[in-house]
Design an enzyme around this catalytic site. Structure first.
Site, PDB file in Angstrom:
ATOM      1  CD1 TRP A 163      -2.537   1.635   2.289  1.00 31.97           C
ATOM      2  CD2 TRP A 163      -2.909   1.380   0.098  1.00 31.97           C
ATOM      3  NE1 TRP A 163      -3.613   2.434   1.956  1.00 31.97           N
ATOM      4  CE2 TRP A 163      -3.860   2.290   0.612  1.00 31.97           C
ATOM      5  CE3 TRP A 163      -2.944   1.069  -1.255  1.00 31.97           C
ATOM      6  CZ2 TRP A 163      -4.826   2.911  -0.192  1.00 31.97           C
ATOM      7  CZ3 TRP A 163      -3.920   1.676  -2.055  1.00 31.97           C
ATOM      8  CH2 TRP A 163      -4.834   2.576  -1.521  1.00 31.97           C
TER       9      TRP A 163
ATOM     10  CE  LYS B 221      -8.298   0.742   4.815  1.00 35.27           C
ATOM     11  NZ  LYS B 221      -8.936   0.121   3.626  1.00 35.27           N
TER      12      LYS B 221
ATOM     13  N   GLY C 249     -10.915   3.470   3.367  1.00 38.51           N
ATOM     14  CA  GLY C 249     -11.967   3.139   2.416  1.00 38.51           C
ATOM     15  C   GLY C 249     -11.645   1.864   1.656  1.00 38.51           C
TER      16      GLY C 249
ATOM     17  CB  SER D  86      -8.302   1.281  -1.205  1.00 34.29           C
ATOM     18  OG  SER D  86      -8.081   1.288   0.204  1.00 34.29           O
TER      19      SER D  86
ATOM     20  CE  LYS E  38     -10.875  -2.841   6.231  1.00 34.48           C
ATOM     21  NZ  LYS E  38      -9.893  -3.589   5.404  1.00 34.48           N
TER      22      LYS E  38
ATOM     23  CB  THR F 110     -12.118  -6.218   3.497  1.00 37.52           C
ATOM     24  OG1 THR F 110     -11.721  -4.885   3.185  1.00 37.52           O
ATOM     25  CG2 THR F 110     -10.969  -6.901   4.219  1.00 37.52           C
TER      26      THR F 110
ATOM     27  CG  ASN G 229      -7.596  -8.904   7.102  1.00 33.29           C
ATOM     28  OD1 ASN G 229      -6.985  -9.162   8.130  1.00 33.29           O
ATOM     29  ND2 ASN G 229      -7.438  -7.754   6.460  1.00 33.29           N
TER      30      ASN G 229
ATOM     31  CD  GLU H 259      -2.957  -4.253  10.885  1.00 35.49           C
ATOM     32  OE1 GLU H 259      -3.293  -4.556  12.047  1.00 35.49           O
ATOM     33  OE2 GLU H 259      -2.094  -3.393  10.632  1.00 35.49           O
TER      34      GLU H 259
END
Length: 333
Positions: free
Chosen positions: A11, A104, A135, A137, A191, A248, A256, A281
């Protein structure tokens, strides 16, 4: 504008390409010397063979050089490493910077958001402002310049708008602003927990009906956590909540989701984490969300079931049975 990106992973490097496309002067910092070498040779370290444009010789493993370069400091490292990285950054600062977090997560044991960790570890005189850029992505798509929408959230709307303009690209990236920093940070983190559960259900072969149910009911658990932490429930239904959750919890590009799927197939959690090239994460988010639920007495059946599977060794099948055995009730939104 000069921008420093802390973390040259999938990222961080992708966002450096976005910023370079937007004619900003970027410098990427990473402790991985092979990542630095690849970036400086013009290649993305996470996507083999993918050439970067205009980013050659734009990476360093010298933190002092990186910090002195940017007016904006973009934090793109796993949440578990944020505090230690900030401790290294603080003594190197000589002037106020805008901090932008693009990871995140929530810190387990403390339930701290990244904005709170920044406030604790960076001398206030060096914080010009803070924003979370979040968001739906996947880096795999953004690096190919596929249309993506993000949110710049800050308690200071001037800072939110600055970040909005720095990252927005008229060809493929549109950034909105939000004044609900808490909601956006929480939504982006929790999320990931629901995405792991969605992956587990896929690994169990439970199908699309189950995934839709998990996303729908998962959003409600995100709402409860956001409200308990002082955010706005509407944020859970925007890009930083539902939008991010959809992508996600249902995509092979999601680390994830993939991790959860392997757990659902019977792989041990520790082995799944060890074999992942990127930080999962969601596993830590499950712990953080569970701890928040316990401290605020929240009803979080999906999160609780995930906690029992990940941290107490309950089998995914037993967790599903436990969820379905709960008292029947009306759907309350």
């Amino acid at each position: 504008m000069k921008v420093t990106l802390i973390g040259g992973g999938s990222w961080g490097t992708t966002l450096a390409q976005v910023l370079t496309d937007n004619n900003h002067d970027c410098l990427i910092y990473d402790i991985n010397k092979e990542f630095v070498r690849m970036i400086n040779c013009g290649y993305h370290p996470f996507f083999p063979g993918l050439e970067l444009e205009g980013i050659q010789s734009k990476a360093t493993f010298n933190l002092d050089t990186a910090i002195n370069h940017g007016e904006i400091i973009v934090l793109s490292v796993p949440t578990k490493a944020i505090r230690s990285v900030l401790k290294e950054i603080n003594p190197l600062l000589t002037e106020p910077k805008i901090f932008v977090n693009v990871s995140k997560g929530i810190e387990p044991n403390t339930s701290k958001r990244v904005s709170e960790i920044v406030e604790e570890e960076i001398d206030p005189k060096y914080i010009k402002g803070f924003a979370a850029l979040t968001g739906p992505s996947h880096a795999e798509e953004v690096i190919l310049r596929k249309l993506t929408l993000l949110v710049s959230a800050s308690n200071d709307q001037e800072i939110a708008r600055t970040v909005q303009h720095v990252f927005s690209n008229s060809e493929y990236l549109r950034v909105y602003t939000s004044d609900d920093l808490i909601g956006c940070e929480i939504g982006g983190a929790i999320k990931n927990a629901i995405a792991v559960v969605s992956g587990v259900s896929t690994g169990l072969g439970l199908g699309e009906n189950t995934r839709a149910a998990l996303i729908s009911r998962g959003v409600l658990e995100i709402v409860r956590i956001i409200e308990a932490m002082g955010g706005k429930k509407e944020t859970a239904f925007g890009l930083a909540g539902l939008g991010d959750l959809i992508v996600t919890a249902s995509s092979e590009n999601s680390r994830n989701f993939r991790a959860g799927r392997e757990i659902g197939k019977g792989e041990k959690v520790d082995d799944v984490i060890a074999n992942s090239a990127q930080t999962v994460e969601g596993v830590r988010a499950i712990l953080a969300a569970y701890e928040i639920g316990q401290s605020h007495n929240l009803s979080l059946p999906i999160i609780s079931a995930a906690y029992d599977v990940i941290y107490k060794g309950l089998s995914p099948r037993e967790a599903i049975t436990a969820l379905l055995s709960r008292d029947l009730k009306s759907e309350i939104i």
